[in-house]
Design a protein around this motif. Structure first.
Motif: not given
Lengths: 156, 107
Positions: B6-11, B15-18
């Motif tokens: 979950x943490x990996x997906x959120x990270x 990154x994509x949103x940034x």
């Protein structure tokens, strides 16, 4: 023909002028006729009596060579001094832009007369030198004017 | 393990949103830069083999003077220049040497 004002006879007495003139033969050219071509053998000197002689050199315009006007000679002036100066080849093409009459002097006849009359030969030699010198100085000036434009253009 | 994924997906999502937000923020600036320097754009002509460059583009800004007109202009130029040079030869001064003529080839 009157010799008054002819550059070849400047400084000669009327009698001597008439004797030199008697060596020549008349030649008539129609408008557009070629008197001599660039590189051809120069055996004769020409005195313009009427009309005009255009001296031309080929210039590359686009993909072909076109003879362009370099200088014009008018009645009383002499053309063809290459006939008197080695290697006796014309370095220009001469044409008559309008009906023109000339007196033709063969080199050998002129030289023979000058050898028999050195005083006349001296004056004629000086007159031919004046023709050549005047042309040299005029062309030096024209060359410098063109060089000035090239420099102005390069610095602009 | 679930927490790690979950943490990996959120990270990754972060990154994509940034990246998207950064691209949107700098797009206007890049467009302004491009509009300010139009001369730097490279325009490639379509290749035209075996065609003279002078005749290839009908929209070429080169003005083609007819040969007859050009020859007349050269004649006029030579006459004017010869007259100017002969004038200098008779009365040599610096002013006479550089006097302007009305030749169409030098104006």
């Amino acid at each position: 023909m009157q010799t008054n004002g002819a550059d070849l006879f400047a400084g000669l007495s009327p009698l001597d002028s008439a004797a030199v003139l008697a060596l020549g033969t008349p030649l008539s050219l129609a408008a557009g006729a070629v008197l001599f071509g660039l590189g051809s053998d120069a055996d004769c000197l020409y005195l313009i009596r009427r009309g005009r002689i255009a001296l031309m050199l080929p210039m590359q315009l686009g993909d072909r060579d076109e003879d362009v006007l370099i200088e014009e000679r008018v009645p009383g002036q002499t053309v063809g001094w290459s006939a008197l100066i080695p290697p006796h080849r014309f370095t220009l093409t001469a044409t008559a832009p309008l009906p023109t009459e000339l007196t033709v002097f063969r080199r050998d006849a002129l030289f023979a007369h000058c050898a028999q009359h050195p005083d006349v030969g001296y004056v004629i030699g000086m007159n031919v030198a004046a023709v050549i010198g005047q042309r040299l100085q005029v062309f030096q000036t024209m060359w410098l004017r063109e060089m000035q434009r090239v420099v102005n253009h390069a610095r602009a | 393990m679930e927490m790690f994924l979950m943490g990996l997906c959120l990270s990754f999502f972060g990154v994509v949103v940034s990246g998207i937000l950064f691209a949107a923020a700098t797009r206007e600036e890049r467009e302004r830069e491009t509009a300010r320097r139009p001369e730097e754009r490279v325009v490639l002509d379509a290749p035209q083999f075996f065609v003279s460059p002078l005749t290839a583009s009908p929209a070429s800004p080169v003005v083609r003077v007819p040969l007859e007109v050009l020859l007349l202009q050269i004649e006029r130029h030579v006459r004017l220049e010869q007259a100017a040079a002969e004038s200098f030869h008779e009365f040599p001064t610096v002013e006479a040497l550089h006097v302007q003529t009305l030749s169409p080839l030098v104006h």
